[in-house]
Structure formats: C-alpha cells, structure tokens
Design an enzyme around this catalytic site. Structure first.
Site, PDB file in Angstrom:
ATOM      1  N   ARG A 266      32.918  43.057  22.380  1.00 32.58           N
ATOM      2  CA  ARG A 266      31.772  42.410  23.032  1.00 32.58           C
ATOM      3  C   ARG A 266      30.561  42.331  22.097  1.00 32.58           C
ATOM      4  O   ARG A 266      29.792  41.383  22.162  1.00 32.58           O
ATOM      5  CB  ARG A 266      31.407  43.141  24.326  1.00 32.58           C
ATOM      6  CG  ARG A 266      32.324  42.780  25.481  1.00 32.58           C
ATOM      7  CD  ARG A 266      31.901  43.472  26.754  1.00 32.58           C
ATOM      8  NE  ARG A 266      32.615  42.935  27.901  1.00 32.58           N
ATOM      9  CZ  ARG A 266      32.544  43.444  29.121  1.00 32.58           C
ATOM     10  NH1 ARG A 266      31.786  44.500  29.356  1.00 32.58           N
ATOM     11  NH2 ARG A 266      33.201  42.894  30.120  1.00 32.58           N
TER      12      ARG A 266
ATOM     13  N   GLY B 204      39.707  42.295  33.020  1.00 30.22           N
ATOM     14  CA  GLY B 204      40.177  43.675  32.894  1.00 30.22           C
ATOM     15  C   GLY B 204      41.345  43.926  31.964  1.00 30.22           C
ATOM     16  O   GLY B 204      41.245  43.747  30.753  1.00 30.22           O
TER      17      GLY B 204
ATOM     18  N   LYS C 279      47.561  44.871  43.035  1.00 31.77           N
ATOM     19  CA  LYS C 279      47.380  44.648  44.468  1.00 31.77           C
ATOM     20  C   LYS C 279      47.000  43.223  44.844  1.00 31.77           C
ATOM     21  O   LYS C 279      46.121  42.626  44.226  1.00 31.77           O
ATOM     22  CB  LYS C 279      46.287  45.583  44.974  1.00 31.77           C
ATOM     23  CG  LYS C 279      46.705  47.033  44.959  1.00 31.77           C
ATOM     24  CD  LYS C 279      45.610  47.886  45.523  1.00 31.77           C
ATOM     25  CE  LYS C 279      46.074  49.327  45.686  1.00 31.77           C
ATOM     26  NZ  LYS C 279      44.968  50.164  46.113  1.00 31.77           N
TER      27      LYS C 279
ATOM     28  N   GLY D 252      35.122  41.255  35.803  1.00 28.18           N
ATOM     29  CA  GLY D 252      34.776  40.792  37.150  1.00 28.18           C
ATOM     30  C   GLY D 252      34.258  39.364  37.184  1.00 28.18           C
ATOM     31  O   GLY D 252      34.585  38.598  38.100  1.00 28.18           O
TER      32      GLY D 252
HETATM   33  C1  3PG Z   1      31.707  44.362  32.895  1.00 27.79           C
HETATM   34  O1  3PG Z   1      31.959  45.346  32.174  1.00 27.79           O
HETATM   35  O2  3PG Z   1      32.593  43.692  33.468  1.00 27.79           O
HETATM   36  C2  3PG Z   1      30.286  43.909  32.975  1.00 27.79           C
HETATM   37  O3  3PG Z   1      29.521  44.523  31.999  1.00 27.79           O
HETATM   38  C3  3PG Z   1      29.724  44.102  34.358  1.00 27.79           C
HETATM   39  O4  3PG Z   1      29.644  45.451  34.673  1.00 27.79           O
HETATM   40  P1  3PG Z   1      29.456  45.913  36.196  1.00 27.79           P
HETATM   41  O5  3PG Z   1      30.778  45.684  36.881  1.00 27.79           O
HETATM   42  O6  3PG Z   1      29.065  47.364  36.134  1.00 27.79           O
HETATM   43  O7  3PG Z   1      28.390  45.046  36.794  1.00 27.79           O
END
Ligand code: 3PG
Length: 390
Positions: free
Chosen positions: A34, A349, A192, A372
């Site tokens: 990142r 993820g 899931k 996310g």
């Molecule tokens: C992530 O790692 O997906 C982003 O930095 C967002 O983090 P968060 O889910 O804690 O908002």
C-alpha cells in the site's frame, strides 16, 4: 471527479489522504504494497512543486491515542518508498512542521483515528484539516467506503481531486464491471455466504457467469439437497442460496458450482485427502477444496470470458494441498491475461494473498489494494469517499 492533472500544484500544500494501513509486526512493516502504491502520487506532487501533507489512519483506535498505532513507526518505510525525508507531526504540531518543511519533502500527520471526530465525519475536524492545506487529493480508494472527516467532509472544503492510485482503482473497476468486455466471469470464494450476500445478489445481475467456491459453495450444494458431511456450511442460509440461484437464472447468469471436491477428515496441512464427486462427501469428512474436474470447468469458463473479476479463494488456500484449485485457476487466468485474451481484476482481503501465493498476481490486469471498499464497490454501493470528489 478531477485528477491531479486538473490541479495547480506549484507552491501548494496538498492534503493527501492515503491508505497506509499496512501489516506491521513489532513496529516493522511486513508488506509495504500500500505504501509503494501511493508513491507515484507523492512523487507527482513533489515534482510539480507541491508539498504532500499525508493524512492516514492506522488500525481502529476509536478516537483514542493508542501509542502502538502511531503513524510515526511508518516514517522509515515511507522515506524508503518516496526517496525523501518525511516529517512527522501531530495535529497540534502540524502548522509549525508544515511551515518548516523544506521543498521536496513530505509531511505525515498522526493517525487520523486518534481524533474523536474522524469517524463521525465531523465538520469542525475537517475544517482543522482544511486550514492546513490549499488542495485536497484523495488517494485512498481502500478507505473510500468510510464516510470520515478525512475521506468525506474535507473533500467539500478545498479544491479536490483523485490521486493516481484512486484513479487507477476506479478506472480498473469501471473496466471490469461498469462497461466491461463480455462475457464477464466473476469468481467469488470465501468461507461464508452471509458475508457476501449483497455481493452475490448484485453480481448475478451484472455478470454472465459466476463461479462460487470456498466454504460458501457448500451452502449452495446443501441448498440443492446435497449432504456436505462435516463441511463448513451455513445451513440456515440455504433458502437464501436458493433465492440467489433463482435470481441468477432469471437474469441469465450461469452459476458454476464444484463438480468434484477434495475431502479430508482433519483440517490441517497435508491431511490425508481424496477426490470425490461433489454430491458424495462422506458423512465424517469435510470439503476443503474444489477437485480437478471443477478446476477444468472453471478454466473452461475463464477461456470463454473476456473479463474476469475475482474475489475470494476456491478452497482452504492457506494450507497445502487445499490451495491447489485456487492456484491452478489463478495461474490459468494469469496466462490468458498475459496473452492479451482476458482483462482480469482482483481484490478484497484474502484474494491478493491467494494470488500472490499462486504466483499469479503479477500477470493480472489489476490488483486492487482494497479489502472492504472493493467488496462494497462490487456490491454496487456508492463509496462516500468517491462520491465526495464529485
Ligand atoms: C482496510 O484496511 O481495508 C482499510 O484501511 C479500511 O480499514 P477499516 O476497515 O478499519 O476502515
């Protein structure tokens, strides 16, 4: 939205929201992806005579000062990636540190989530940030699903634009799902169904073929009346799985479920395993991967597709040999992409870790840095951080 190309940067303080929420072990960055991916934005601002002032979060300190989550620990990794000095400042010190920052250097502000107003998208906190800069650049696509002061409210207070990484993410995702070359194939795996309901519901209306893999495939098999033995399965979700399958049929989306599966009695590395038809999982065994026929079926779908969007592994990819289906399908997709026959986009993820492990990530057209945010975007949701850029 505007890009850095539309902005006047010479002599300007550029408040740049980045996502450097990277894995750290004992204060040392274990995966700098990142950080490396925001370097082009920082360098672009510097080369055009601007001063990048980085705003970023780390972890979930929930408005409190948590010393182990101070961004100060990332300064060496940032300096290595940007090739220049990075001056660290808390919000209280920010004005003085920015004023003293030499040309060609960067300022990094303390973890935005130490501020109680950050996650509340607080207008006063956004004003404090805005007073420190002339221009706002959001390069944090992976935090764009959060409506926070540094990702949303701030964008309305200064001339705003997307950074290079944000721009690349949005362009790649638009190419994959906005106006893609058809047929479009989505591969969705993971444990899931319940965590990916909105995702599956949106995808079946947009894509031509959908491979369902991983633990969630067991729930779809169970919905067809298959006994999945001791496999991970959300039995309470079989009705939902059926409804998704019906929605797919009505939308003309072909769903591909495993035809054969790799089963074992224990969940551990190199546990003795066998390949059986998907409907013949022994009562005392669990499905841990898709079998060779299933992989051939997925590869055939990849061959028919012009665009592939991938989220989630096809099996228990963390432990060998149950990474075989994910590895084989990922390599097959990478090869087709390298031959110019496929546009392939992956994110979310575990997915990037799985593709890296398969040695396939480099040949994918685009690998998102987002977890996310990638999922929410694939679910068809509006991301507040993107919407705020106009
Ligand atoms: C992530 O790692 O997906 C982003 O930095 C967002 O983090 P968060 O889910 O804690 O908002």
């Amino acid at each position: 939205w505007k890009t850095l190309d539309d902005m006047e940067l010479a002599g300007k303080r550029v408040l740049t929201r980045v996502d450097i929420n990277v894995p750290v072990d004992g204060g040392v960055v274990t995966d700098a992806t990142r950080i490396e991916r925001v370097a082009p934005t920082v360098q672009d601002i510097l080369s055009r005579g601007g001063t990048p002032i980085l705003l970023a979060h780390f972890g979930r300190p929930k408005g409190k000062i948590v010393p182990e989550m101070s961004l100060k620990m990332l300064v060496p990794a940032l300096e290595a990636a940007f090739g220049t000095k990075v001056n660290f400042a808390t919000l209280d010190e920010a004005e003085a540190v920015i004023a003293a920052c030499a040309e060609g250097q960067v300022v990094l502000l303390e973890n935005t989530r130490f501020e109680p107003g950050e996650e509340k998208n607080d207008a006063d906190l956004a004003k404090r940030y805005a007073a420190l800069g002339d221009v706002y650049c959001n390069d944090a696509f992976s935090a764009a699903h959060r409506a926070h002061a540094s990702t949303a409210a701030l964008a309305h207070l200064l001339p705003s634009c997307a950074g290079r990484l944000m721009q690349a993410e949005l362009e790649a995702l638009e190419a994959a799902l906005g106006a893609p070359k058809r047929p479009v194939l989505a591969v969705v795996g993971g444990a899931k169904v319940s965590t990916k309901l909105d995702l599956l519901g949106n995808l079946v209306e947009k894509v031509d073929m959908l491979v369902i893999g991983g633990g969630m495939a067991n729930t779809f098999l169970a919905a067809q009346g298959v006994d999945v033995g001791k496999s991970l399965c959300e039995h309470e979700m079989t009705g939902t799985a059926k409804a998704i399958a019906e929605k797919a049929a009505a939308a003309g989306c072909e769903i591909l479920l495993p035809r054969d599966v790799v089963v074992a009695r224990e969940f551990r590395e190199n546990a003795p395993s066998e390949v059986v038809p998907a409907e013949a999982c022994p009562a005392d065994a669990m499905i841990l991967d898709a079998g060779p026929d299933s992989v051939a079926h997925v590869e055939q779908a990849i061959s028919r597709a012009a665009t592939l969007i991938w989220n989630g592994p096809l099996g228990a990819f963390e432990i060998a040999p149950f990474d075989a289906a994910t590895n084989a399908a990922a390599k097959f997709a990478a090869k087709r992409t390298a031959h110019g026959e496929l546009v392939s986009v992956a994110g979310g993820g575990d997915t990037v870790a799985a593709l890296n492990k398969a040695g396939a990530a480099d040949d994918f057209t685009y690998i998102s840095t987002a977890g996310g945010a990638f999922l929410e975007w694939m679910e068809g949701k509006t991301l507040p951080g993107v919407a705020a850029l106009g």
